[in-house]
Structures are given as C-alpha cells and as structure tokens.
Design a protein around this motif. Structure first.
Motif, PDB file in Angstrom:
ATOM      1  N   THR A 157       0.715  -1.298  -0.212  1.00 41.29           N
ATOM      2  CA  THR A 157      -0.217  -0.032   0.287  1.00 41.29           C
ATOM      3  C   THR A 157       0.549   1.238   0.039  1.00 41.29           C
ATOM      4  O   THR A 157       2.109   1.271   0.452  1.00 41.29           O
ATOM      5  N   TYR A 158      -0.294   2.327  -0.440  1.00 44.13           N
ATOM      6  CA  TYR A 158       0.484   3.712  -0.490  1.00 44.13           C
ATOM      7  C   TYR A 158      -0.549   4.528   0.094  1.00 44.13           C
ATOM      8  O   TYR A 158      -1.534   5.208  -0.215  1.00 44.13           O
ATOM      9  N   SER A 253      -3.237   4.826  -2.232  1.00 43.12           N
ATOM     10  CA  SER A 253      -3.066   3.095  -3.515  1.00 43.12           C
ATOM     11  C   SER A 253      -2.997   2.655  -3.300  1.00 43.12           C
ATOM     12  O   SER A 253      -1.988   1.685  -2.077  1.00 43.12           O
ATOM     13  N   SER A 255      -0.565  -1.475  -4.901  1.00 49.19           N
ATOM     14  CA  SER A 255      -0.667  -1.835  -5.849  1.00 49.19           C
ATOM     15  C   SER A 255      -0.771  -3.731  -5.741  1.00 49.19           C
ATOM     16  O   SER A 255       0.076  -4.171  -4.698  1.00 49.19           O
ATOM     17  N   PRO A 293      -4.281   9.087  -6.076  1.00 54.07           N
ATOM     18  CA  PRO A 293      -4.416   9.284  -4.627  1.00 54.07           C
ATOM     19  C   PRO A 293      -5.356  11.030  -5.505  1.00 54.07           C
ATOM     20  O   PRO A 293      -6.220  11.371  -4.862  1.00 54.07           O
ATOM     21  N   TRP A 320      -3.789  -1.825  -9.373  1.00 56.37           N
ATOM     22  CA  TRP A 320      -3.345  -0.768  -8.649  1.00 56.37           C
ATOM     23  C   TRP A 320      -4.593  -0.253  -9.068  1.00 56.37           C
ATOM     24  O   TRP A 320      -6.253   0.111  -9.661  1.00 56.37           O
TER      25      TRP A 320
ATOM     26  N   SER B 156       7.190  -4.298  -5.660  1.00 60.47           N
ATOM     27  CA  SER B 156       6.377  -3.249  -6.068  1.00 60.47           C
ATOM     28  C   SER B 156       7.217  -2.322  -5.748  1.00 60.47           C
ATOM     29  O   SER B 156       7.589  -2.108  -4.163  1.00 60.47           O
ATOM     30  N   TYR B 158       8.951   2.171  -4.436  1.00 57.89           N
ATOM     31  CA  TYR B 158       8.154   3.458  -4.239  1.00 57.89           C
ATOM     32  C   TYR B 158       9.779   4.888  -4.236  1.00 57.89           C
ATOM     33  O   TYR B 158      10.727   4.344  -4.244  1.00 57.89           O
ATOM     34  N   PHE B 203       2.672  15.501  -2.661  1.00 54.99           N
ATOM     35  CA  PHE B 203       1.424  15.079  -2.161  1.00 54.99           C
ATOM     36  C   PHE B 203       0.810  14.292  -3.193  1.00 54.99           C
ATOM     37  O   PHE B 203      -0.332  14.213  -3.252  1.00 54.99           O
ATOM     38  N   ASN B 204       1.069  13.600  -4.282  1.00 55.74           N
ATOM     39  CA  ASN B 204       0.670  12.164  -5.188  1.00 55.74           C
ATOM     40  C   ASN B 204       1.943  10.804  -5.151  1.00 55.74           C
ATOM     41  O   ASN B 204       2.802  11.295  -4.914  1.00 55.74           O
ATOM     42  N   VAL B 205       1.370   9.735  -6.199  1.00 56.76           N
ATOM     43  CA  VAL B 205       1.774   9.021  -5.984  1.00 56.76           C
ATOM     44  C   VAL B 205       1.541   8.390  -7.614  1.00 56.76           C
ATOM     45  O   VAL B 205       0.597   8.469  -8.062  1.00 56.76           O
ATOM     46  N   THR B 242       5.970  -3.445 -10.081  1.00 57.52           N
ATOM     47  CA  THR B 242       5.479  -2.089 -10.180  1.00 57.52           C
ATOM     48  C   THR B 242       5.638  -1.407  -9.733  1.00 57.52           C
ATOM     49  O   THR B 242       6.214  -1.305  -8.679  1.00 57.52           O
TER      50      THR B 242
END
Lengths: 345, 345
Positions: A157-158, A253, A255, A293, A320, B156, B158, B203-205, B242
């Motif tokens: 998760t994010y 978010s 994955s 997001p 996703w 996954s 980041y 502030f997003n992914v 991912t």
C-alpha cells in the motif's frame, strides 16, 4: 407518493475527519432523518455544527445518549466504541462502527456493500465498517473473485496521512514547509501517535502503519489479511500485505497482485471491472491515464487501473487500486450501510 | 611498498546528477587516476569542475575524446552511450555504461559486484550498470538466492524523483511550495519528460516510470524483470514488478515478496542478510526501526528490513529494501566496477 420512513440518527465523533465526511454525505444523500444527534468527547461538547442550514450543538457521548436513536454511526476511536456500543445496542440502536473494535467479532458482520451486503441481516445490533485499506481492495477484487476465483493476494500500500487523522495532515504539511525552508523538522505524530519513536513523513516513506504484532507484521497489515478473508467469507484465501505511509494527504493507493483460479482474458477483466458498481476503470497506458490519489480525492468511487497479466504466471494479474480513504474507505462505506438499513425498515 | 598502476579516466556526463556523484566517489575512494577527462554535451563544455582541489575544464564528448583513455564511466543518456561507446571501445577504453543502451546486449555483462562480479571478465569493452531499482533488489536477494533458491519475485517500488534527474527534483520541490501556498501547480516534467501528459508529483503518487510497452508494463518494470533474470543468470526466475514514483527526493524503496525454493528459518534469513557485504539489516519492529529513504540518502549501502514470513505460504518472505538511487543505484555501483577493473590490471 409513498411516505418515507424517517430515522433518529446519531453521529459519534462528529468533529473528527471521518465524522465530518459522514455529515456531508448524509446531507448530500438526503438521508431520511427525523432527528440528528451529534456526539463527541467532553472536549468538543458545546461546539456548534451546521447541517443542512441548521445549527446543531455537539453533546458529550454517554451511555444514555442513545435512548430513542435508531441508527448510530461511530467513528471516535475503538475505545469509545467499546465503551458505548453495548449501551446503544441495549436501547435498540443499530450501530455502524467505523473502528477496529468489533470487526473480527464473530457476531458482527463486516460489510462492504458491493461485496457482502447480504450479511447485514445477520447483525445483532452492530455492523462493522472495515479498515480503509481493506475496503477499496475487496471492492475491486470481488468481481474477479466471483468470476474466476482468487487463490492469493499480495498487496503493497501507499497510504495517505489523513488515515492517521487531521493532526497527521497538519504535521505532514508543516514538515514539508520546514523542509523547504531548510529548517529542522521535528516529527511529532507519525508513524503512530501512541508509540514513542517518531519519523519524518515529508519527502519520505514510512513502512509502518499502526503497531507491530509479534509476527513482524503491523496491525494494519494484519487487518488487511484478516478482514479480507472475513469479508470474502473465504479462510482459504492466501493474503499477505505490506502497508506503507507516503506523503499524500488524501487517497490510498495499492499495488495488488492476485493469482486467479482460472485462466482469464485481460480485456474481459477490464470489462468486468468497468461494469461493476462502485468501480471506475482508469486504464489507458497510451494516454498515460491510471488512478492517482490526487484525482480520487473527494470521490466516492474505487478507481482501478494498470491491469496487466503477470508475464511469468498465466494466472497472475497485476493491478493498481486507488480510493479516498475518508470516503469509500470510511464515511461513504458507513453511509452506504446506513442507507441499506434504512431501506429495510 | 608496491607501485600502484594508475589509469587515464574519463567521466562522460560529468555535470549530471550521477556524474557528480561518480566524481565525488572517485575522489573519496582515492581512485588510482593518472589523468582525468571530464566530458559532456557541447552545452556544458568550457565549464570548470573541481576535483581533489584542482580545476578541470569540461570538454565536449566526441569520438576522438577516448584516445588514450583506459576507463570511461558513461552517464549522459542512452543516445550518447550508443553514439560514443563503439568509438571508445575501438580505442581500447573499458566503458562502464550507466544507461540502458547495452544492458540487454548479449555481449555485455550486466554487473552488480555483490552478485556477479565474476562476469566482468567476459566483457568486450563494455560493462553495463543495471537500472537503479534492479541493483538494490538483486543485491539484497542474492544471498537468499544462493542459500535457499528463489522461484518468484513480486516487487512494488516507491521511487524517488531524483531518478528522473535534477529537473524532476526541482519540479517536485517547486510543486510542493506552490501547493502549500495554495497556488496552482503546473506539472512540467514527470512522469517522463519525453511524453506529452504531465502529472503532479507533490503530495501524489504516479504509477508510471518511463514509457509503456504494449504489454501494459512500463519500460521501468520491464527493466526490473529482464535485468533481474540476466544478473541472476536464471531465465526461469519468475519476476513481476509495479514501479511507482513517490514524492521523495533521494532513495528508492521496494516492497519485495519472494518465494524461496526451500524452507527457511526467519532468524537465519536475518543473519544471512546482516552478514552479507553491501547490505545493512535495519529490522527492529519493537524499536520502530526499518529502512527509510531519508536515512539511506548519501549512503552506499543497501538497507533491508521488515523481514517476515508470509503467514499464508511457508516459503513466502516479505521484505523492504531501500537504497540511495544515485549511489548504489548508479554512481557507487559503477565505481565499484571501475575499482574491480583497476584491481585486475
């Protein structure tokens, strides 16, 4: 014209981030309210909140607050739910609990309307709303489960800071400003308010949400594992999770890797997800469109994209999943349950 | 006292984010340099760069620049590598290429020193440095591969914005300021400079790094899949990935799920990782200690933590891998290869 039944409704934790969204949704959805009681801790009692143009005074939540209340929505923390819900149930109130207090209780149905709304009828006064990160995942996976069967889920998760409350949002924005100004950043709340060690979230990611269990998983990860099996009503489902906080305000978010029990056609999978209630397919690689997001913020839907077959496993599917953690992940799921309860009466 | 052999060294892309780190490491490590040539595009030619207290003038990289050069480190983009490396090879220069140009070339070894340094001897003038997200993952998984065997990897990521270059860092920090001031944010670079659609990263992914292949995976994901098999020298390895951009400046994080071929004891796994060169185990749930990008910034090591057994699969292992994408993910891995080449002469 039929006469609609109206309900005495209470919102417990009315001043919190989720409580605020619940009130907004009850107003937007024109929920059939006869009377509305806004409850909170003693600290917030006396404050005024507007609902549909009328001011309501917040009252301190007490056991006797629930006399005459038909439906109560709880989002004031697990301790408050544990202390008050048994009293509310005695008064005959149907309690929709947004905390972790009753989720794994065998007597309590754990409901995501798109997945198992049929289980609501088994309630004994309490209906539990699952954890935010679980809700969006099971909502997206249920159509696949029904069509193909699912043997295994591996999720990373994010997760947005709003999941840790309004104070965590403030902290993240404050830390971001300090960092940009070149000032010292003093972490104060995250990863979890009740534990001693604090980490900076601005321009960082933290692989801890909630406390650690003895098995090395966090409680957030254990919630995803246990709740998914309970909601899908399948203890044989293999689930593992890694839950990570990212510097995002709203919107979790995920994955997600799933292993299906049958072969599948990737276009059928996309069509199935696209046609499922509550889901929005955003999956256009050529146009660089996928869920994010920022785009999901303020929306009730669960957004799915990046749908593709694992090149090394014909039954493996990568996807996703993004949704607003305060809405479908909390307030909207609770209000959906309340609407269902109301429709049955 | 032995006389150390000294080398004529060229750094191509000396003014870039990775080139800068390469120079810093060559100085720190006291690399045996006889002469140093700093090369770049015509645009940066003429600029001065200090190296060990001496000023060097940047020259435009041309085919004839490599006459007399023993070792050249390339990090000026795939097109520059493709255009110049064949000429450098003709001059007898050993080229360590940090771009994607030759990674999957069958003649070119793809090297992570902790994994397959023995393959360096097979080079025909070119040694490829893998993609940043691949390097840290294979470095962490190699000890497990050797001890237990690995059948499957599901990762996954980041990933930090510095992976997209200095302009992407500037963009993320500028967007963050604009967002905090309540101003409009106009995305300009990410997800990838060469494509038309831009998304906000502050502030997003963003679940896109590099372009999309026709199979629905991004090229970054395909790099992780293909390079991992090549470096591990195991085409039977099942890998899926991912890749996601997060608002972090330096340091890629990875949530990695591996299926081992044999049973394992979780403390043995931790001990093995802890004892492996280049790896640092940060795994103390009780003390809330685990790898994070802010802590990994500026360090050459690969940090591993959150080690735990999948509760639903006895051979499944969850882990969390973090490293500075400009160091072990790029400059440090290249300098390690250069040191190995130097040690052979």
């Amino acid at each position: 014209m039929s006469t609609q039944k109206l309900f005495n409704v209470a919102v417990v934790g009315a001043t919190g981030a989720v409580g605020e969204q619940i009130l907004k949704l009850l107003a937007e959805r024109n929920f059939p309210i006869k009377s509305l009681k806004l409850l909170s801790s003693a600290r917030s009692a006396g404050k005024q909140i507007e609902f549909k143009g009328k001011d309501y005074t917040i009252e301190e939540a007490k056991p006797e607050s629930f006399a005459g209340v038909d439906i109560a929505l709880f989002s004031a923390g697990g301790d408050v739910s544990k202390a008050l819900i048994p009293h509310a149930v005695e008064y005959g109130t149907v309690c929709i609990d947004n905390t972790n207090a009753y989720r794994m209780d065998e007597q309590t149905p754990l409901i995501v309307p798109e997945v198992n709304i049929n289980k609501v009828s088994e309630h004994k006064g309490i209906i539990a709303n699952p954890n935010c990160s679980t809700i969006q995942m099971v909502a997206a996976l249920k159509p696949l489960y029904d069509r193909y069967g699912i043997s295994r889920i591996i999720v990373s998760t994010y997760q947005a800071v709003s999941g840790a409350g309004a104070k965590a949002i403030d902290e993240m924005l404050r830390q971001s400003s300090e960092h940009l100004l070149g000032n010292e950043v003093n972490p104060d709340i995250l990863p979890t308010g009740s534990l001693p060690v604090k980490h900076q979230i601005a321009f960082n990611v933290i692989p801890q949400i909630d406390k650690f269990a003895d098995n090395g998983f966090t409680l957030e990860e254990m919630k995803m594992i246990r709740e998914t099996k309970k909601i899908m009503d399948d203890e044989s489902l293999e689930v593992t999770a890694t839950c990570v906080r990212v510097p995002v305000v709203y919107g979790h978010s995920e994955s997600v890797y799933v292993e299906l029990k049958q072969d599948f056609d990737i276009d059928d999978v996309k069509g199935l997800l696209s046609d499922s209630p509550g889901l929005v397919l955003v999956d256009d690689p050529a146009g660089q469109q996928y869920p994010m997001p920022l785009d999901a913020t303020g929306k009730n839907d669960v957004f799915v994209g990046r749908i593709r077959r694992d090149l090394s496993n014909a039954r493996g599917l990568n996807m996703w999943i993004v949704s607003d953690n305060l809405l479908k992940g909390a307030a909207w799921n609770a209000v959906q349950i309340a609407e269902h309860i109301a429709s049955l009466k």
